[in-house]
Scaffold this motif. Structure first.
Motif, PDB file in Angstrom:
ATOM      1  N   LYS A   1     116.192  97.308  65.691  1.00  0.00           N
ATOM      2  CA  LYS A   1     115.830  96.872  67.039  1.00  0.00           C
ATOM      3  C   LYS A   1     116.989  97.089  67.998  1.00  0.00           C
ATOM      4  CE  LYS A   1     113.971  94.609  70.467  1.00  0.00           C
ATOM      5  NZ  LYS A   1     113.061  95.356  71.354  1.00  0.00           N
ATOM      6  N   TYR A   2     118.192  96.739  67.570  1.00  0.00           N
ATOM      7  CA  TYR A   2     119.380  96.893  68.419  1.00  0.00           C
ATOM      8  C   TYR A   2     119.588  98.355  68.814  1.00  0.00           C
ATOM      9  CZ  TYR A   2     124.306  96.803  69.817  1.00  0.00           C
ATOM     10  OH  TYR A   2     125.476  96.950  70.517  1.00  0.00           O
ATOM     11  N   LEU A   3     119.542  99.244  67.839  1.00  0.00           N
ATOM     12  CA  LEU A   3     119.827 100.654  68.102  1.00  0.00           C
ATOM     13  C   LEU A   3     118.780 101.303  68.994  1.00  0.00           C
ATOM     14  CD1 LEU A   3     121.020 101.727  64.540  1.00  0.00           C
ATOM     15  CD2 LEU A   3     122.444 101.481  66.580  1.00  0.00           C
ATOM     16  N   THR A   4     117.504 100.997  68.739  1.00  0.00           N
ATOM     17  CA  THR A   4     116.451 101.613  69.553  1.00  0.00           C
ATOM     18  C   THR A   4     116.395 101.020  70.958  1.00  0.00           C
ATOM     19  OG1 THR A   4     114.826 100.075  68.570  1.00  0.00           O
ATOM     20  CG2 THR A   4     115.008 102.272  67.589  1.00  0.00           C
ATOM     21  N   THR A   5     116.984  99.835  71.140  1.00  0.00           N
ATOM     22  CA  THR A   5     117.022  99.225  72.471  1.00  0.00           C
ATOM     23  C   THR A   5     118.244  99.685  73.265  1.00  0.00           C
ATOM     24  OG1 THR A   5     115.879  97.240  71.680  1.00  0.00           O
ATOM     25  CG2 THR A   5     117.080  97.038  73.746  1.00  0.00           C
ATOM     26  N   ILE A   6     119.407  99.677  72.625  1.00  0.00           N
ATOM     27  CA  ILE A   6     120.650 100.048  73.310  1.00  0.00           C
ATOM     28  C   ILE A   6     120.760 101.562  73.483  1.00  0.00           C
ATOM     29  CG2 ILE A   6     123.176  99.925  73.213  1.00  0.00           C
ATOM     30  CD1 ILE A   6     121.801  97.267  73.756  1.00  0.00           C
ATOM     31  N   TYR A   7     120.267 102.319  72.509  1.00  0.00           N
ATOM     32  CA  TYR A   7     120.374 103.786  72.567  1.00  0.00           C
ATOM     33  C   TYR A   7     118.985 104.417  72.437  1.00  0.00           C
ATOM     34  CZ  TYR A   7     125.111 102.302  71.274  1.00  0.00           C
ATOM     35  OH  TYR A   7     126.326 101.671  71.228  1.00  0.00           O
TER      36      TYR A   7
ATOM     37  N   SER B   1     110.863  94.446  54.170  1.00  0.00           N
ATOM     38  CA  SER B   1     109.900  95.508  54.472  1.00  0.00           C
ATOM     39  C   SER B   1     109.327  95.434  55.883  1.00  0.00           C
ATOM     40  CB  SER B   1     108.755  95.488  53.440  1.00  0.00           C
ATOM     41  OG  SER B   1     108.109  94.228  53.435  1.00  0.00           O
ATOM     42  N   ILE B   2     109.472  94.302  56.556  1.00  0.00           N
ATOM     43  CA  ILE B   2     108.963  94.192  57.930  1.00  0.00           C
ATOM     44  C   ILE B   2     109.934  94.808  58.924  1.00  0.00           C
ATOM     45  CG2 ILE B   2     108.449  92.551  59.788  1.00  0.00           C
ATOM     46  CD1 ILE B   2     107.105  90.758  57.784  1.00  0.00           C
ATOM     47  N   ALA B   3     111.240  94.570  58.728  1.00  0.00           N
ATOM     48  CA  ALA B   3     112.253  94.957  59.717  1.00  0.00           C
ATOM     49  C   ALA B   3     112.228  96.439  60.103  1.00  0.00           C
ATOM     50  CB  ALA B   3     113.635  94.559  59.214  1.00  0.00           C
ATOM     51  N   PRO B   4     112.113  97.397  59.157  1.00  0.00           N
ATOM     52  CA  PRO B   4     112.173  98.809  59.561  1.00  0.00           C
ATOM     53  C   PRO B   4     110.989  99.241  60.427  1.00  0.00           C
ATOM     54  CG  PRO B   4     112.580  98.565  57.201  1.00  0.00           C
ATOM     55  CD  PRO B   4     112.067  97.252  57.695  1.00  0.00           C
ATOM     56  N   LEU B   5     109.912  98.455  60.412  1.00  0.00           N
ATOM     57  CA  LEU B   5     108.704  98.816  61.155  1.00  0.00           C
ATOM     58  C   LEU B   5     108.524  97.969  62.401  1.00  0.00           C
ATOM     59  CD1 LEU B   5     106.267  99.192  58.106  1.00  0.00           C
ATOM     60  CD2 LEU B   5     107.610 100.988  59.238  1.00  0.00           C
ATOM     61  N   GLN B   6     109.595  97.259  62.820  1.00  0.00           N
ATOM     62  CA  GLN B   6     109.450  96.325  63.928  1.00  0.00           C
ATOM     63  C   GLN B   6     108.965  97.017  65.208  1.00  0.00           C
ATOM     64  OE1 GLN B   6     111.716  96.441  66.661  1.00  0.00           O
ATOM     65  NE2 GLN B   6     112.920  98.096  65.781  1.00  0.00           N
ATOM     66  N   LYS B   7     109.414  98.237  65.462  1.00  0.00           N
ATOM     67  CA  LYS B   7     108.977  98.928  66.676  1.00  0.00           C
ATOM     68  C   LYS B   7     107.502  99.306  66.591  1.00  0.00           C
ATOM     69  CE  LYS B   7     110.451 102.376  70.033  1.00  0.00           C
ATOM     70  NZ  LYS B   7     111.482 103.377  70.398  1.00  0.00           N
ATOM     71  N   THR B   8     107.053  99.660  65.380  1.00  0.00           N
ATOM     72  CA  THR B   8     105.640  99.961  65.171  1.00  0.00           C
ATOM     73  C   THR B   8     104.785  98.739  65.451  1.00  0.00           C
ATOM     74  OG1 THR B   8     106.205 101.602  63.485  1.00  0.00           O
ATOM     75  CG2 THR B   8     103.945 100.767  63.488  1.00  0.00           C
ATOM     76  N   TYR B   9     105.210  97.582  64.925  1.00  0.00           N
ATOM     77  CA  TYR B   9     104.467  96.341  65.172  1.00  0.00           C
ATOM     78  C   TYR B   9     104.492  95.982  66.650  1.00  0.00           C
ATOM     79  CZ  TYR B   9     104.610  95.618  60.100  1.00  0.00           C
ATOM     80  OH  TYR B   9     104.457  95.740  58.739  1.00  0.00           O
ATOM     81  N   ALA B  10     105.648  96.150  67.287  1.00  0.00           N
ATOM     82  CA  ALA B  10     105.767  95.806  68.704  1.00  0.00           C
ATOM     83  C   ALA B  10     104.819  96.641  69.553  1.00  0.00           C
ATOM     84  CB  ALA B  10     107.208  96.007  69.167  1.00  0.00           C
ATOM     85  N   THR B  11     104.716  97.934  69.221  1.00  0.00           N
ATOM     86  CA  THR B  11     103.850  98.825  69.994  1.00  0.00           C
ATOM     87  C   THR B  11     102.379  98.548  69.740  1.00  0.00           C
ATOM     88  OG1 THR B  11     105.555 100.551  69.920  1.00  0.00           O
ATOM     89  CG2 THR B  11     103.311 101.243  70.462  1.00  0.00           C
ATOM     90  N   SER B  12     102.017  98.398  68.456  1.00  0.00           N
ATOM     91  CA  SER B  12     100.601  98.232  68.110  1.00  0.00           C
ATOM     92  C   SER B  12     100.056  96.862  68.480  1.00  0.00           C
ATOM     93  CB  SER B  12     100.390  98.487  66.619  1.00  0.00           C
ATOM     94  OG  SER B  12     101.073  97.516  65.841  1.00  0.00           O
ATOM     95  N   MET B  13     100.926  95.832  68.512  1.00  0.00           N
ATOM     96  CA  MET B  13     100.472  94.472  68.795  1.00  0.00           C
ATOM     97  C   MET B  13     100.914  93.967  70.167  1.00  0.00           C
ATOM     98  SD  MET B  13     101.245  92.691  65.089  1.00  0.00           S
ATOM     99  CE  MET B  13     100.750  93.493  63.553  1.00  0.00           C
ATOM    100  N   GLY B  14     101.674  94.785  70.901  1.00  0.00           N
ATOM    101  CA  GLY B  14     102.135  94.375  72.218  1.00  0.00           C
ATOM    102  C   GLY B  14     103.064  93.173  72.191  1.00  0.00           C
ATOM    103  N   LEU B  15     104.056  93.190  71.309  1.00  0.00           N
ATOM    104  CA  LEU B  15     104.937  92.036  71.129  1.00  0.00           C
ATOM    105  C   LEU B  15     106.118  92.087  72.098  1.00  0.00           C
ATOM    106  CD1 LEU B  15     105.101  91.978  67.211  1.00  0.00           C
ATOM    107  CD2 LEU B  15     103.409  90.927  68.720  1.00  0.00           C
ATOM    108  N   ASP B  16     106.569  90.895  72.538  1.00  0.00           N
ATOM    109  CA  ASP B  16     107.749  90.817  73.385  1.00  0.00           C
ATOM    110  C   ASP B  16     108.988  90.558  72.528  1.00  0.00           C
ATOM    111  OD1 ASP B  16     107.779  88.086  72.722  1.00  0.00           O
ATOM    112  OD2 ASP B  16     106.737  87.505  74.558  1.00  0.00           O
TER     113      ASP B  16
END
Length: 416
Positions: free
Chosen positions: A247-253, A40-55
Motif C-alpha cells: 500500500k505504501y509503495l503504490t501510494t507514494i510511488y 494472503s490478503i495484504a498483497p491484493l489490497q489494491k485489488t480489493y480497494a478497487t473492486s470494493m471501493g474501499l477508502d
C-alpha cells in the motif's frame, strides 16, 4: 578411577538430540505455509480497494485484522503447546486455517467488504503458528544453541515473502479463486505431514496446568514484559511493513510501482528479515543478545528516519528497506535467544506466546496509524514514520538498561 558408561545429565543436556535439525526444518516449512496464508490478503489490497471501493481506513482495517487475531491467539496457542506439544498444535493450526482461506476466497469473489473483514479475522489463526514453533524448536536443542534453533524456525517468516511474491502473480496467472484453493490445499497437506512426520522432543514434558494460571505465571516473570516490549518493536515493525508496504509503495510511488512490483519489493523486504533472523540468533549466542538487540534497534531508528524523508524511488529506497528488514531480523533472533535461557523450561511456551502476541500487536497498530496520519495533500506518511523513530529510540534506551542472559541465572535457576 571411575569409568563413565553414559554421559552425565549435564553433558547430555548440552548435546542436540538426534534428528533435531530435521524436526526444526520440518517445523519451519510448516510455518512458511502458515505465514503465507496469514499474509494472503495484504498483497491484493489494491485489488480489493478497487473492486470494493474501499477508502484508506477500510484498507488499513482489512490489513490489520488478521494481525490482531494472530497476535492475541498466540497467547492461547503458546500455552496449549506447553500442554499438548508442538506436533498436535502445528497440525491443528494449519487445519483450522483452511476454512479461513476459503472464506477469503468467497469474500473476494462476491466483493463483500464485511465478509472479507470476517474472513480476515478467521485468517488470524494461521498467524498463531509461530507460538507453537518456538517451544517445539527450543526443546530439541540445548540452551546454548536455542538462539540458532529459534533462528532457523523463525525463517518460516519467509512465508510472508512467498505470499507477497507469488499471490499477485498466481491471481494474474490462474485466477483469484484457484489461487486461494491452492493455498487452502497446501495448508491441508502441511497439516497431514505435520501429524505424520513431526515428533516432540524427548526432553519436552507436558504442562497440564490450565490456560489462565499459565498466562498469569508468564506475566509474573519480568523477562516476559521486557522481551514483549522489544519484540513488539522488531517483529511488530516487520509485520507492519510486510502488510502495509504494498500500500505504501503504490501510494507514494504510483507512477513507478504497480501491484506486482510492490509485491516483489515486499518479498525482498521479507527475505532480508528472514535471512538476518538466524544470523541474529547465532550472534546472540556468541556475543549476547543484548548487544545484538542494541545494534538492531539503532539500525531501525536510523533507517526509519531515512524512509521518513521519502527519497525518490530507486536504489536508495530499495537498499534502505532491505537494511531496515535486516535490522529487524537481527533483533528478532536476539530477542528469542534472550527468552530461552532466561525462562523456566516449563514456561517457555507460555512466555513465548505472550512475547509473540506482543510482536503481533506491535504489527497491528502501525497500519492503522499510517492510514490515520496519511496526508492526502502531500501524499505523505511522514508522521507515522516519525512515530516509529521515536518509539525505536525509546526502545534503544530501554534495551540498554536491561540485564543480559548471563545476569539472569539467579532468576530462573540457571540457563537450562
Amino acid at each position: 578411577m571411575t569409568v563413565r558408561t553414559a554421559a552425565s545429565p549435564a553433558v547430555a543436556a548440552e548435546v542436540p538430540l538426534q534428528g533435531a535439525t530435521t524436526q526444526v526444518v520440518l517445523a519451519t516449512l510448516a510455518s512458511t505455509v502458515g505465514f503465507w496464508a496469514w499474509m494472503s490478503i495484504a498483497p491484493l489490497q489494491k485489488t480489493y480497494a478497487t473492486s470494493m471501493g474501499l477508502d484508506e481506513g477500510q484498507i488499513s482495517l482489512i490489513l490489520a485484522t488478521p494481525v490482531l487475531v494472530g497476535a492475541l491467539g498466540r497467547i492461547v496457542v503458546g500455552a496449549m503447546t506447553d500442554r499438548f506439544g508442538g506436533r498436535r498444535m502445528f497440525a491443528t493450526v494449519l487445519l483450522v486455517s483452511v476454512p479461513a482461506v476459503l472464506l477469503v476466497a468467497l469474500a473476494g469473489s462476491i466483493r463483500s467488504f464485511p465478509l472479507l473483514l470476517v474472513a480476515g479475522f478467521c485468517l488470524g489463526v494461521a498467524g498463531t503458528i509461530f507460538a507453537a514453533g518456538v517451544p517445539f524448536s527450543s526443546a530439541w536443542f540445548p540452551p546454548r544453541q536455542r538462539g540458532l534453533a529459534n533462528g532457523i524456525f523463525g525463517m518460516g517468516m519467509i512465508g510472508t515473502a512467498v505470499s507477497a511474491f507469488f499471490t499477485p502473480r498466481l491471481v494474474a496467472g490462474i485466477g483469484y479463486l484457484p489461487t486461494h484453493l491452492l493455498i487452502a490445499g497446501l495448508l491441508a497437506v502441511a497439516a497431514i505431514l505435520c501429524w505424520l512426520l513431526l515428533r516432540d522432543s524427548p526432553r519436552w514434558k507436558p504442562n497440564a496446568e490450565s490456560l489462565l494460571p499459565k498466562v498469569r505465571g508468564a506475566l509474573r516473570l519480568r523477562v516476559t514484559w521486557e522481551m514483549s516490549f522489544l519484540y513488539g518493536i522488531v517483529f511488530g515493525g516487520f509485520v507492519a511493513f510486510s502488510t502495509f508496504l504494498p500500500k505504501y509503495l503504490t501510494t507514494i510511488y504510483p507512477d513507478e510501482v504497480d501491484v506486482v512490483g510492490a509485491g516483489t519489493r515486499t518479498a525482498l523486504f521479507a527475505v532480508a528479515a528472514v535471512v538476518a533472523r538466524p544470523i541474529g540468533g547465532v550472534l546472540a549466542d556468541r556475543f549476547g543478545p543484548k548487544v545484538i538487540a542494541l545494534i538492531s534497534l539503532g539500525g531501525i531508528v536510523a533507517l526509519a528516519y531515512i524512509v521518513g524523508q521519502q527519497p525518490p524511488e530507486g536504489i536508495l529506497t530499495g537498499v534502505t528497506f532491505i537494511l531496515m528488514a535486516s535490522a529487524m531480523g537481527l533483533g528478532m533472533g536476539a530477542v528469542f535467544a534472550w527468552v530461552g535461557p532466561s525462562t523456566p523450561p516449563d514456561k517457555v511456551g507460555s512466555v513465548t506466546g505472550v512475547v509473540a502476541a506482543a510482536g503481533g500487536l506491535g504489527g497491528y497498530f502501525p497500519p492503522l496509524v499510517m492510514g490515520a496520519t496519511y496526508h492526502s495533500d502531500t501524499h505523505s506518511y511522514s508522521l507515522g514514520l516519525w512515530l516509529l523513530v521515536l518509539v525505536g529510540a525509546f526502545a534503544l534506551v530501554v534495551a540498554g538498561m536491561l540485564r543480559d542472559t548471563g545476569d539472569r541465572v539467579g532468576d530462573v535457576g540457571g540457563r537450562g
